[in-house]
Structure formats: C-alpha cells, structure tokens
Motif scaffolding. Structure first.
Motif, PDB file in Angstrom:
ATOM      1  N   SER A  11       0.793  -1.221   0.000  1.00 27.65           N
ATOM      2  CA  SER A  11       0.000   0.000   0.000  1.00 27.65           C
ATOM      3  C   SER A  11       0.830   1.278   0.000  1.00 27.65           C
ATOM      4  O   SER A  11       0.272   2.367   0.033  1.00 27.65           O
ATOM      5  CB  SER A  11      -0.938   0.015   1.210  1.00 27.65           C
ATOM      6  N   GLY A  12       2.141   1.166  -0.010  1.00 25.67           N
ATOM      7  CA  GLY A  12       2.965   2.366   0.031  1.00 25.67           C
ATOM      8  C   GLY A  12       3.079   2.927   1.431  1.00 25.67           C
ATOM      9  O   GLY A  12       3.519   4.051   1.632  1.00 25.67           O
ATOM     10  N   LEU A  13       2.688   2.180   2.391  1.00 26.95           N
ATOM     11  CA  LEU A  13       2.734   2.616   3.780  1.00 26.95           C
ATOM     12  C   LEU A  13       4.172   2.727   4.277  1.00 26.95           C
ATOM     13  O   LEU A  13       4.460   3.514   5.168  1.00 26.95           O
ATOM     14  CB  LEU A  13       1.953   1.620   4.635  1.00 26.95           C
ATOM     15  N   GLN A  14       5.049   1.966   3.643  1.00 27.92           N
ATOM     16  CA  GLN A  14       6.445   1.944   4.058  1.00 27.92           C
ATOM     17  C   GLN A  14       7.086   3.321   3.932  1.00 27.92           C
ATOM     18  O   GLN A  14       7.750   3.802   4.853  1.00 27.92           O
ATOM     19  CB  GLN A  14       7.207   0.926   3.217  1.00 27.92           C
ATOM     20  N   THR A  15       6.877   3.994   2.822  1.00 33.15           N
ATOM     21  CA  THR A  15       7.485   5.320   2.633  1.00 33.15           C
ATOM     22  C   THR A  15       6.865   6.349   3.575  1.00 33.15           C
ATOM     23  O   THR A  15       7.569   7.228   4.073  1.00 33.15           O
ATOM     24  CB  THR A  15       7.323   5.774   1.176  1.00 33.15           C
ATOM     25  N   SER A  16       5.585   6.230   3.814  1.00 35.27           N
ATOM     26  CA  SER A  16       4.929   7.164   4.732  1.00 35.27           C
ATOM     27  C   SER A  16       5.468   7.028   6.151  1.00 35.27           C
ATOM     28  O   SER A  16       5.759   8.026   6.809  1.00 35.27           O
ATOM     29  CB  SER A  16       3.420   6.928   4.749  1.00 35.27           C
ATOM     30  N   ILE A  17       5.616   5.808   6.595  1.00 34.38           N
ATOM     31  CA  ILE A  17       6.125   5.582   7.945  1.00 34.38           C
ATOM     32  C   ILE A  17       7.578   6.041   8.052  1.00 34.38           C
ATOM     33  O   ILE A  17       7.978   6.644   9.049  1.00 34.38           O
ATOM     34  CB  ILE A  17       5.963   4.105   8.344  1.00 34.38           C
ATOM     35  N   GLN A  18       8.367   5.801   7.008  1.00 30.80           N
ATOM     36  CA  GLN A  18       9.763   6.247   7.032  1.00 30.80           C
ATOM     37  C   GLN A  18       9.847   7.771   7.089  1.00 30.80           C
ATOM     38  O   GLN A  18      10.681   8.324   7.811  1.00 30.80           O
ATOM     39  CB  GLN A  18      10.511   5.726   5.815  1.00 30.80           C
ATOM     40  N   SER A  19       8.995   8.454   6.352  1.00 29.92           N
ATOM     41  CA  SER A  19       9.027   9.914   6.380  1.00 29.92           C
ATOM     42  C   SER A  19       8.548  10.448   7.736  1.00 29.92           C
ATOM     43  O   SER A  19       9.082  11.443   8.239  1.00 29.92           O
ATOM     44  CB  SER A  19       8.186  10.497   5.247  1.00 29.92           C
ATOM     45  N   ILE A  20       7.586   9.807   8.341  1.00 30.44           N
ATOM     46  CA  ILE A  20       7.116  10.232   9.665  1.00 30.44           C
ATOM     47  C   ILE A  20       8.243  10.125  10.687  1.00 30.44           C
ATOM     48  O   ILE A  20       8.498  11.056  11.462  1.00 30.44           O
ATOM     49  CB  ILE A  20       5.890   9.398  10.102  1.00 30.44           C
ATOM     50  N   PHE A  21       8.946   8.975  10.698  1.00 34.57           N
ATOM     51  CA  PHE A  21      10.037   8.810  11.657  1.00 34.57           C
ATOM     52  C   PHE A  21      11.211   9.721  11.339  1.00 34.57           C
ATOM     53  O   PHE A  21      11.900  10.193  12.245  1.00 34.57           O
ATOM     54  CB  PHE A  21      10.481   7.346  11.718  1.00 34.57           C
ATOM     55  N   SER A  22      11.444   9.995  10.074  1.00 35.60           N
ATOM     56  CA  SER A  22      12.508  10.924   9.704  1.00 35.60           C
ATOM     57  C   SER A  22      12.183  12.328  10.197  1.00 35.60           C
ATOM     58  O   SER A  22      13.040  13.029  10.758  1.00 35.60           O
ATOM     59  CB  SER A  22      12.695  10.916   8.190  1.00 35.60           C
ATOM     60  N   ASN A  23      10.955  12.764   9.988  1.00 31.67           N
ATOM     61  CA  ASN A  23      10.523  14.086  10.472  1.00 31.67           C
ATOM     62  C   ASN A  23      10.574  14.163  12.003  1.00 31.67           C
ATOM     63  O   ASN A  23      11.006  15.174  12.566  1.00 31.67           O
ATOM     64  CB  ASN A  23       9.113  14.405   9.989  1.00 31.67           C
ATOM     65  N   ALA A  24      10.145  13.100  12.656  1.00 28.62           N
ATOM     66  CA  ALA A  24      10.184  13.084  14.117  1.00 28.62           C
ATOM     67  C   ALA A  24      11.624  13.155  14.617  1.00 28.62           C
ATOM     68  O   ALA A  24      11.921  13.841  15.607  1.00 28.62           O
ATOM     69  CB  ALA A  24       9.496  11.832  14.653  1.00 28.62           C
ATOM     70  N   GLY A  25      12.535  12.496  13.927  1.00 29.17           N
ATOM     71  CA  GLY A  25      13.940  12.540  14.312  1.00 29.17           C
ATOM     72  C   GLY A  25      14.538  13.919  14.144  1.00 29.17           C
ATOM     73  O   GLY A  25      15.287  14.399  15.010  1.00 29.17           O
ATOM     74  N   SER A  26      14.198  14.594  13.055  1.00 30.28           N
ATOM     75  CA  SER A  26      14.741  15.943  12.842  1.00 30.28           C
ATOM     76  C   SER A  26      14.148  16.940  13.839  1.00 30.28           C
ATOM     77  O   SER A  26      14.854  17.818  14.344  1.00 30.28           O
ATOM     78  CB  SER A  26      14.491  16.400  11.402  1.00 30.28           C
ATOM     79  N   VAL A  27      12.871  16.803  14.143  1.00 27.19           N
ATOM     80  CA  VAL A  27      12.242  17.691  15.133  1.00 27.19           C
ATOM     81  C   VAL A  27      12.861  17.464  16.510  1.00 27.19           C
ATOM     82  O   VAL A  27      13.152  18.423  17.245  1.00 27.19           O
ATOM     83  CB  VAL A  27      10.708  17.470  15.162  1.00 27.19           C
ATOM     84  N   THR A  28      13.096  16.207  16.858  1.00 25.89           N
ATOM     85  CA  THR A  28      13.711  15.896  18.148  1.00 25.89           C
ATOM     86  C   THR A  28      15.136  16.443  18.215  1.00 25.89           C
ATOM     87  O   THR A  28      15.552  16.990  19.247  1.00 25.89           O
ATOM     88  CB  THR A  28      13.716  14.369  18.371  1.00 25.89           C
TER      89      THR A  28
END
Length: 75
Positions: free
Chosen positions: A45-62
């Motif tokens: 479903s393409g969920l893999q890229t969405s989850i990777q971008s969410i964790f990447s954004n969370a890492g940069s914000v942190t």
C-alpha cells in the motif's frame, strides 16, 4: 491382561497426546496470519514510505529541539 494393557495405553495417550497444546498452536497460527496480512498491507500500500518519512521528520524535530534545549541551558 490384554484389557489392562489397553486401558493403560488409553490413559497414557490421553495424558500425553491430549489437547494440551492445542490452544497455544491456535494462537500461534492466528498471530502468524495477522502478521502476514499486516506485512502484505505494509509492502503493497505504500505505507512503508509514509512511515519512514514520519520517523525521519520526528527525528529531525527531536534533534532540533535538543539543540535548542542545549543552547538554552548553556546560556
């Protein structure tokens, strides 16, 4: 004597080959099915890229929040 052997055999089979582990096997199979369906949904479903971008954004914000907090404590 033959009847005694048959009764002992039936008792032994009932004790060791009963339905003791049936629930555990059923739960393991159910878990395997749920994990398999989840993996198929995750990969197709393409969920893999969405989850990777969410964790990447969370890492940069942190990281930026940690840098701001570190700068605030040293000043």
């Amino acid at each position: 004597m033959l009847q005694l052997i048959k009764e002992f055999r039936a008792l032994w089979q009932c004790k060791y080959f009963g339905e003791k582990g049936q629930d555990l096997i059923e739960y393991a199979l159910l878990l395997a099915i749920v994990v398999g369906i989840g993996y198929l949904i995750y990969t197709t479903s393409g969920l893999q890229t969405s989850i990777q971008s969410i964790f990447s954004n969370a890492g940069s914000v942190t990281s930026s929040a940690a840098a701001v907090a570190k700068g605030a404590t040293t000043q």
